[in-house]
Design an enzyme around this catalytic site. Structure first.
Site, PDB file in Angstrom:
ATOM      1  N   ASP A 269       0.836  -1.208   0.000  1.00 25.64           N
ATOM      2  CA  ASP A 269       0.000   0.000   0.000  1.00 25.64           C
ATOM      3  C   ASP A 269       0.874   1.263   0.000  1.00 25.64           C
ATOM      4  OD1 ASP A 269       0.827  -0.180   2.616  1.00 25.64           O
ATOM      5  OD2 ASP A 269      -1.157   0.136   3.498  1.00 25.64           O
ATOM      6  N   SER A 270       2.202   1.083  -0.018  1.00 29.72           N
ATOM      7  CA  SER A 270       3.105   2.203  -0.299  1.00 29.72           C
ATOM      8  C   SER A 270       2.748   2.794  -1.672  1.00 29.72           C
ATOM      9  CB  SER A 270       4.569   1.746  -0.275  1.00 29.72           C
ATOM     10  OG  SER A 270       4.742   0.598  -1.081  1.00 29.72           O
TER      11      SER A 270
ATOM     12  N   ASP B 202      -0.935  -6.034   0.004  1.00 31.90           N
ATOM     13  CA  ASP B 202      -1.222  -5.407   1.297  1.00 31.90           C
ATOM     14  C   ASP B 202      -2.711  -5.193   1.461  1.00 31.90           C
ATOM     15  OD1 ASP B 202       0.805  -4.853   3.112  1.00 31.90           O
ATOM     16  OD2 ASP B 202       1.522  -3.126   1.959  1.00 31.90           O
TER      17      ASP B 202
ATOM     18  N   LYS C 164      -0.967  -9.287   3.249  1.00 31.80           N
ATOM     19  CA  LYS C 164      -0.152  -8.798   4.368  1.00 31.80           C
ATOM     20  C   LYS C 164      -0.987  -7.822   5.189  1.00 31.80           C
ATOM     21  CE  LYS C 164       3.539  -5.930   3.786  1.00 31.80           C
ATOM     22  NZ  LYS C 164       3.123  -4.720   4.532  1.00 31.80           N
TER      23      LYS C 164
ATOM     24  N   GLU D 147      -0.921  -5.319   8.891  1.00 31.48           N
ATOM     25  CA  GLU D 147      -0.052  -4.678   9.875  1.00 31.48           C
ATOM     26  C   GLU D 147      -0.570  -4.933  11.293  1.00 31.48           C
ATOM     27  OE1 GLU D 147       0.558  -0.540   8.953  1.00 31.48           O
ATOM     28  OE2 GLU D 147       1.186  -0.989   6.905  1.00 31.48           O
TER      29      GLU D 147
ATOM     30  N   GLU E  15       9.709  -3.832  10.189  1.00 30.48           N
ATOM     31  CA  GLU E  15      10.038  -2.513   9.624  1.00 30.48           C
ATOM     32  C   GLU E  15      10.587  -1.584  10.715  1.00 30.48           C
ATOM     33  OE1 GLU E  15       7.116  -0.761   7.045  1.00 30.48           O
ATOM     34  OE2 GLU E  15       8.219   1.121   6.918  1.00 30.48           O
TER      35      GLU E  15
HETATM   36  O1  KIV Z   1       3.567  -1.034   1.548  1.00 35.17           O
HETATM   37  C1  KIV Z   1       4.708  -1.475   1.455  1.00 35.17           C
HETATM   38  O2  KIV Z   1       5.396  -1.280   0.462  1.00 35.17           O
HETATM   39  C2  KIV Z   1       5.247  -2.244   2.572  1.00 35.17           C
HETATM   40  C3  KIV Z   1       6.726  -2.472   2.585  1.00 35.17           C
HETATM   41  C4  KIV Z   1       7.406  -1.251   3.032  1.00 35.17           C
HETATM   42  C5  KIV Z   1       7.082  -3.649   3.407  1.00 35.17           C
HETATM   43  O3  KIV Z   1       4.534  -2.618   3.437  1.00 35.17           O
END
Ligand code: KIV
Length: 265
Positions: free
Chosen positions: A45-46, A84, A112, A114, A181
């Protein structure tokens, strides 16, 4: 090279072969990352910050993640494809399972999330629904407001203990790996030694079982946040700017298109 699966990713830890992970959010970049032999492609989600222009990852929606996941899916044939779950897409068990299933249907091999204890019920339910889960501990970008910024986590003994316990809890729940992280090297090392599943570090030093970077950061696209753990392997902002300026100059000076670049008749 073999197609990556949960089984062989976990196997890499046993073989002490470092695991490589990069983000990718579209067809051309996901294709390059896949063909280069990177083990895991993460549609992170970056995306929100490096591609969509948001200030944080918080505004990213399920629709946006699905759109980019589908583009990456068309390009990835060997790497393991993880997506994510965006902010609020796993706020309770029912919502979490429905969204994880949507991602699986769209081609993700794992999701993924958090957090540790706070999202344990969601993690367990998603796993029961047959979707593999990657954990994410330490600095949690979706909690940037509560954490008061993008800061190293686990510096105090109490915080380190909580993150360690969260990691053990996620492993017991059945996640296949955990992203760590922005935590001190010593904590990353302790967690990595204490788990059978692989740890993937970002700003967590050299002891983790694998490393992940945000592709746009390591390629040198300009970004709002420039963390010290990023190694820049290219300077694409500069290269693209140069090409665009040259193109503009050629059009204005009538050097583009040439007769070779035009059709006769
Ligand atoms: O969103 C993302 O790119 C991430 C990485 C920084 C692990 O969660």
């Amino acid at each position: 090279m073999d197609r990556m699966t949960v089984r062989n990713i976990i196997g890499l830890k046993r073989k002490r072969r470092k695991i490589t992970v990069l983000t990718a959010y579209d067809f051309p970049f996901a294709k390059i990352v896949d063909e280069a032999g990177v083990d895991i492609v993460l549609v992170g989600d970056s995306l929100g910050m490096v591609v969509l222009g948001y200030e944080t990852t918080l505004p990213v929606t399920m629709e946006e993640m699905l759109h980019h996941l589908k583009a990456a899916r068309r390009a990835v044939h060997r790497s393991f494809l993880v997506v994510d779950m965006p902010y609020r897409s796993y706020s309770n068990v029912k919502v979490a399972v429905a969204n994880a299933k949507q991602f699986k249907k769209a081609g993700a091999q794992a999701v993924k999330l958090e957090g540790g204890k706070k999202v344990l019920k969601q993690v367990q339910a998603i796993l029961r629904a047959g979707v593999p889960v990657m954990g994410h501990l330490g600095m949690l970008p979706q909690s940037v407001r509560e954490l008061g910024g993008y800061k190293v986590q686990g510096k105090t003994e109490e915080e380190a203990e909580r993150i360690f316990e969260d990691a053990k809890m996620l492993e017991r729940a059945g996640v296949f790996s955990i992203v760590l992280e922005c935590v001190p090297n010593s904590l990353a090392k302790r967690i990595t030694k204490g788990l059978r599943i692989p740890t993937i570090g970002i700003g967590a030093g050299p002891s983790t079982d694998g490393q992940v970077l945000v592709l746009h950061d390591m390629l040198g696209f300009e970004s709002q946040v420039k963390p010290r753990f990023v190694r820049q392997y290219a300077y694409l902002s500069e290269a693209v700017r140069k090409a665009v300026l040259e193109y503009r100059k050629d059009v204005l000076s009538k050097h583009f298109p040439s007769s070779k670049e035009s059709f006769k008749g």
